[in-house]
Design a protein around this motif. Structure first.
Motif, short mmCIF file in Angstrom:
data_model
loop_
_atom_site.label_atom_id
_atom_site.label_comp_id
_atom_site.label_asym_id
_atom_site.label_seq_id
_atom_site.Cartn_x
_atom_site.Cartn_y
_atom_site.Cartn_z
N ASP A 103 3.20 0.05 7.99
CA ASP A 103 1.81 0.05 7.51
C ASP A 103 1.76 -0.28 6.02
O ASP A 103 0.91 -1.06 5.58
N ALA A 104 2.67 0.30 5.25
CA ALA A 104 2.70 0.02 3.81
C ALA A 104 3.02 -1.45 3.55
O ALA A 104 2.44 -2.07 2.65
N ASN A 105 3.92 -2.03 4.35
CA ASN A 105 4.23 -3.45 4.20
C ASN A 105 3.03 -4.33 4.53
O ASN A 105 2.76 -5.33 3.86
N VAL A 106 2.29 -3.96 5.57
CA VAL A 106 1.09 -4.71 5.95
C VAL A 106 0.07 -4.67 4.81
O VAL A 106 -0.49 -5.70 4.41
N LEU A 107 -0.16 -3.47 4.27
CA LEU A 107 -1.12 -3.35 3.17
C LEU A 107 -0.65 -4.11 1.93
O LEU A 107 -1.45 -4.71 1.22
#
Length: 130
Positions: A116-120
């Motif tokens: 999720d952090a990579n997507v954001l």
């Protein structure tokens, strides 16, 4: 929550609606919230609000980004290399915060939160650092 309430734009968790919302202000005795990423505002009792946890903020941000992508609001471009984590822009606060979220998720062995952090981070980079 405190009687004066959070700052405008702060992300809070509404215990009654069971959702994270962006604090917009007060209307009489109520706090006005809106969904992360935009949408129709709703009223909440300030006593039912608490600051959103980092995991709740991250999840709400990913949900909003996914909603925008499904709606076609973002321009399509080249597909990024997903085999490597995105690299942040040095000395940029928003990038540093996302790197911290990713690192903390990795330390907890929470691969979903790390993704999720990579997507954001990718969305932030494409939006704010084209």
């Amino acid at each position: 929550m405190e009687s004066h309430g959070p700052e405008r734009g702060a992300l809070v968790y509404d215990r009654v609606a069971c959702v994270v919302g962006e604090f917009r202000g007060r209307a009489g005795p109520y706090a006005m919230l809106r969904p992360v990423g935009g949408g129709r505002e709703w009223q909440a009792d300030p006593a039912d609000l608490r600051p959103a946890t980092p995991a709740e903020r991250l999840s709400a941000g990913v949900r909003a980004a996914n909603d925008r992508a499904r709606a076609g609001a973002e321009a399509t471009g080249p597909v990024p290399d997903l085999s490597r984590p995105p690299r942040p822009v040095p000395h940029y606060v928003a990038c540093a915060l996302l790197v911290r979220e990713r690192r903390e998720a990795r330390e907890r062995f929470d691969r979903s939160a790390e993704t999720d952090a990579n997507v954001l981070m990718r969305r932030h980079l494409s939006r704010d650092h084209p």
